[in-house]
Design a protein around this motif. Structure first.
Motif, short mmCIF file in Angstrom:
data_model
loop_
_atom_site.label_atom_id
_atom_site.label_comp_id
_atom_site.label_asym_id
_atom_site.label_seq_id
_atom_site.Cartn_x
_atom_site.Cartn_y
_atom_site.Cartn_z
N PRO A 65 -4.02 -11.20 79.09
CA PRO A 65 -5.22 -10.57 78.52
C PRO A 65 -5.06 -9.06 78.33
N MET A 66 -5.80 -8.55 77.37
CA MET A 66 -5.85 -7.11 77.13
C MET A 66 -6.83 -6.49 78.11
N SER A 67 -6.60 -5.25 78.44
CA SER A 67 -7.58 -4.55 79.27
C SER A 67 -8.86 -4.37 78.45
N ALA A 68 -9.97 -4.20 79.14
CA ALA A 68 -11.25 -4.02 78.46
C ALA A 68 -11.22 -2.79 77.56
N ILE A 69 -10.59 -1.72 78.02
CA ILE A 69 -10.50 -0.49 77.21
C ILE A 69 -9.66 -0.73 75.96
N ARG A 70 -8.50 -1.35 76.12
CA ARG A 70 -7.62 -1.60 74.96
C ARG A 70 -8.31 -2.55 73.98
N ARG A 71 -9.01 -3.53 74.51
CA ARG A 71 -9.73 -4.47 73.67
C ARG A 71 -10.80 -3.77 72.85
N LEU A 72 -11.47 -2.83 73.49
CA LEU A 72 -12.53 -2.07 72.82
C LEU A 72 -11.99 -1.20 71.70
N PHE A 73 -10.78 -0.67 71.90
CA PHE A 73 -10.23 0.28 70.93
C PHE A 73 -9.12 -0.30 70.05
N VAL A 75 -7.38 -1.84 66.80
CA VAL A 75 -7.62 -1.64 65.37
C VAL A 75 -8.24 -2.90 64.81
N PRO A 76 -9.36 -2.78 64.06
CA PRO A 76 -9.97 -3.98 63.49
C PRO A 76 -9.03 -4.65 62.47
N GLY A 77 -8.89 -5.96 62.59
CA GLY A 77 -7.98 -6.71 61.72
C GLY A 77 -8.30 -6.60 60.25
N TRP A 78 -9.58 -6.43 59.91
CA TRP A 78 -9.96 -6.35 58.49
C TRP A 78 -9.32 -5.16 57.80
N MET A 79 -8.84 -4.17 58.57
CA MET A 79 -8.23 -2.99 57.95
C MET A 79 -6.97 -3.34 57.17
N VAL A 132 -1.67 -10.61 71.00
CA VAL A 132 -0.41 -10.64 70.27
C VAL A 132 -0.13 -9.23 69.78
N LYS A 133 1.11 -8.99 69.44
CA LYS A 133 1.54 -7.65 69.03
C LYS A 133 1.67 -7.59 67.51
N HIS A 134 1.09 -6.54 66.93
CA HIS A 134 1.28 -6.24 65.52
C HIS A 134 2.20 -5.03 65.43
N PRO A 135 3.18 -5.02 64.53
CA PRO A 135 4.14 -3.92 64.49
C PRO A 135 3.53 -2.57 64.10
N PHE A 136 2.40 -2.57 63.43
CA PHE A 136 1.76 -1.34 62.98
C PHE A 136 0.47 -1.05 63.77
N PHE A 137 -0.33 -2.09 64.02
CA PHE A 137 -1.63 -1.93 64.68
C PHE A 137 -1.55 -1.98 66.20
N GLY A 138 -0.46 -2.47 66.77
CA GLY A 138 -0.36 -2.61 68.22
C GLY A 138 -0.95 -3.93 68.68
N ASP A 141 -6.31 -8.86 70.05
CA ASP A 141 -6.68 -10.12 70.71
C ASP A 141 -6.54 -11.23 69.67
N GLY A 142 -6.60 -12.47 70.12
CA GLY A 142 -6.36 -13.60 69.23
C GLY A 142 -7.32 -13.69 68.06
N VAL A 143 -8.60 -13.41 68.31
CA VAL A 143 -9.59 -13.46 67.23
C VAL A 143 -9.26 -12.39 66.19
N ASN A 144 -8.99 -11.18 66.67
CA ASN A 144 -8.69 -10.07 65.76
C ASN A 144 -7.38 -10.32 65.01
N ALA A 145 -6.43 -11.01 65.64
CA ALA A 145 -5.18 -11.35 64.96
C ALA A 145 -5.44 -12.27 63.77
N VAL A 146 -6.34 -13.23 63.94
CA VAL A 146 -6.67 -14.14 62.83
C VAL A 146 -7.45 -13.37 61.76
N ILE A 147 -8.33 -12.47 62.17
CA ILE A 147 -9.03 -11.62 61.20
C ILE A 147 -8.02 -10.77 60.43
#
Length: 165
Positions: A65-73, A75-79, A132-138, A141-147
């Motif tokens: 799991p991601m930390s609560a702080i990292r989860r909060l900050f 990058v939104p997947g829609w970007m 999961v890790k994105h090479p540009f966004f870092g 979370d799983g939901v944001n990865a699908v977004i």
């Protein structure tokens, strides 16, 4: 998760409606050396989605799991849909030697079906707890990865529109 899946379906339908009736030559031909063909765009989408599918499956089996702080900050997947900044694809997902149209579309449709099934089988509560890790966004979370995948497909849909016009 239902809205995310609906968004996946919506952009995928738009893309397939655009490229399915296209002649093989138009589908496969680059309009210039520095612009991907339609085939290369879709092959790239397939490669990226296959990579994320594998990463999401692994994360579900062994969640970190991601930390609560990292989860909060995060990058939104829609970007990913915003094309103001050109991003070079990592080598692992460069669309070298895109297959014939029928195979390219079949590959992409199959990986999309597997991704949707994974989402439906596990649900939002599971996807919120994995990363999961994105090479540009870092980290995403799983939901944001699908977004991100929705936005990524939208980005390439726009790129394809420019390619064929």
């Amino acid at each position: 998760m239902e809205k995310v899946i609906a968004d996946l379906d919506n952009i995928h339908k738009q893309l397939m409606d655009l490229v399915t009736p296209m002649a093989e030559e138009k589908f496969s031909k680059r309009i210039s050396e520095d612009k991907w063909s339609v085939a290369e765009n879709i092959h790239h989408l397939y490669l990226v989605e296959q990579r994320y599918l594998t990463d999401l499956q692994a994360a579900i089996k062994d969640p970190k799991p991601m930390s609560a702080i990292r989860r909060l900050f995060q990058v939104p997947g829609w970007m990913a849909s915003i094309r103001l900044v050109k991003v070079k694809a990592p080598k692992i997902v460069e669309p070298l030697n895109a297959p014939a149209k029928s195979i390219t579309l079949e590959n992409y449709n199959q990986v999309r079906s597997k991704l949707k099934k994974l989402c439906q089988d596990n649900g939002q509560s599971v996807f919120e707890k994995i990363r999961v890790k994105h090479p540009f966004f870092g980290d995403l979370d799983g939901v944001n990865a699908v977004i991100f995948l929705v936005g990524h497909e939208a980005r390439h849909y726009k790129q394809i529109i420019e390619t064929i016009n």
